[in-house]
Motif scaffolding. Structure first.
Motif, PDB file in Angstrom:
ATOM      1  N   UNK A  34       0.831  -1.204   0.000  1.00 45.56           N
ATOM      2  CA  UNK A  34       0.000   0.000   0.000  1.00 45.56           C
ATOM      3  C   UNK A  34       0.867   1.256   0.000  1.00 45.56           C
ATOM      4  N   UNK A  35       1.997   1.220   0.710  1.00 42.27           N
ATOM      5  CA  UNK A  35       2.915   2.364   0.705  1.00 42.27           C
ATOM      6  C   UNK A  35       3.491   2.587  -0.688  1.00 42.27           C
ATOM      7  N   UNK A  36       3.880   1.501  -1.349  1.00 41.75           N
ATOM      8  CA  UNK A  36       4.439   1.628  -2.701  1.00 41.75           C
ATOM      9  C   UNK A  36       3.379   2.142  -3.680  1.00 41.75           C
ATOM     10  N   UNK A  37       2.147   1.672  -3.530  1.00 42.07           N
ATOM     11  CA  UNK A  37       1.072   2.150  -4.403  1.00 42.07           C
ATOM     12  C   UNK A  37       0.792   3.630  -4.152  1.00 42.07           C
ATOM     13  N   UNK A  38       0.787   4.031  -2.877  1.00 43.75           N
ATOM     14  CA  UNK A  38       0.552   5.444  -2.559  1.00 43.75           C
ATOM     15  C   UNK A  38       1.654   6.315  -3.160  1.00 43.75           C
ATOM     16  N   UNK A  91       3.577  10.013  -7.339  1.00 46.15           N
ATOM     17  CA  UNK A  91       4.511  10.280  -8.432  1.00 46.15           C
ATOM     18  C   UNK A  91       3.811  10.415  -9.778  1.00 46.15           C
ATOM     19  N   UNK A  92       2.520  10.110  -9.827  1.00 43.35           N
ATOM     20  CA  UNK A  92       1.775  10.227 -11.071  1.00 43.35           C
ATOM     21  C   UNK A  92       1.905   9.006 -11.973  1.00 43.35           C
ATOM     22  N   UNK A  93       2.450   7.919 -11.452  1.00 41.01           N
ATOM     23  CA  UNK A  93       2.601   6.700 -12.250  1.00 41.01           C
ATOM     24  C   UNK A  93       1.308   5.906 -12.309  1.00 41.01           C
ATOM     25  N   UNK A  94       0.461   6.060 -11.283  1.00 41.24           N
ATOM     26  CA  UNK A  94      -0.833   5.380 -11.227  1.00 41.24           C
ATOM     27  C   UNK A  94      -1.894   6.389 -10.808  1.00 41.24           C
ATOM     28  N   UNK A  95      -3.128   6.095 -11.175  1.00 39.33           N
ATOM     29  CA  UNK A  95      -4.235   6.874 -10.633  1.00 39.33           C
ATOM     30  C   UNK A  95      -4.675   6.203  -9.338  1.00 39.33           C
ATOM     31  N   UNK A  96      -5.434   6.919  -8.528  1.00 41.03           N
ATOM     32  CA  UNK A  96      -5.915   6.334  -7.282  1.00 41.03           C
ATOM     33  C   UNK A  96      -6.826   5.141  -7.562  1.00 41.03           C
TER      34      UNK A  96
END
Length: 152
Positions: free
Chosen positions: A111-115, A120-125
């Protein structure tokens, strides 16, 4: 230039590109194969684990000997260089073998890596939420999910 000559040049170029591609890919695949192997499940006996480790060590030694022979250097130098490279390229945040932590720790780290990826703008929420839901449902391979090393 005649059509036959152009075909020959094209085929020769393709053959050279193929040889070059194999020449570059083979060491990369061999090096990648030397990476961390998945830990055995609870049902695997210690003898099987020892056999796997011995087989891996034998493959690595054979690879180092062949590489040393091809390069014309001492096998001990090649083995030492490969070990040094493995240590240099080992991810710092990766837990040591056998020290996998519990599922809650792994999930919190994910979850920390996803956040961070969202920040960083690599993924959307929404994408991060989908990955989290998939992990919780056991869809993803790997520890905690079916199909990975711990999901056998």
């Amino acid at each position: 230039m005649s059509r036959t000559t152009r075909k020959k040049h094209l085929l020769a170029g393709l053959a050279a590109a193929g040889v070059l591609g194999v020449g570059l890919a083979a060491p990369a695949v061999a090096f990648a194969a030397d990476g961390d192997t998945p830990t055995p499940g609870a049902s695997t006996s210690a003898a099987e684990d020892g056999d796997r480790q011995q087989q891996r060590a034998d493959r690595q030694a054979e690879f180092a000997e062949k590489l040393a022979q091809e390069l014309g250097v001492d096998a001990d130098k090649v083995t030492a260089a490969l070990e040094k490279l493995r240590e240099e390229h080992k991810p710092a945040d990766r837990p040591a073998r056998g020290d996998k932590g519990d599922a809650a720790d792994r999930q919190a780290a994910m979850k920390e890596r996803l956040a961070q990826a969202v920040e960083d703008g690599k993924l959307t929420q929404e994408q991060a939420d989908a990955v989290t839901a998939a992990a919780e449902a056991g869809v993803l391979p790997g520890p905690g999910g079916r199909g990975g090393p711990a999901g056998r």
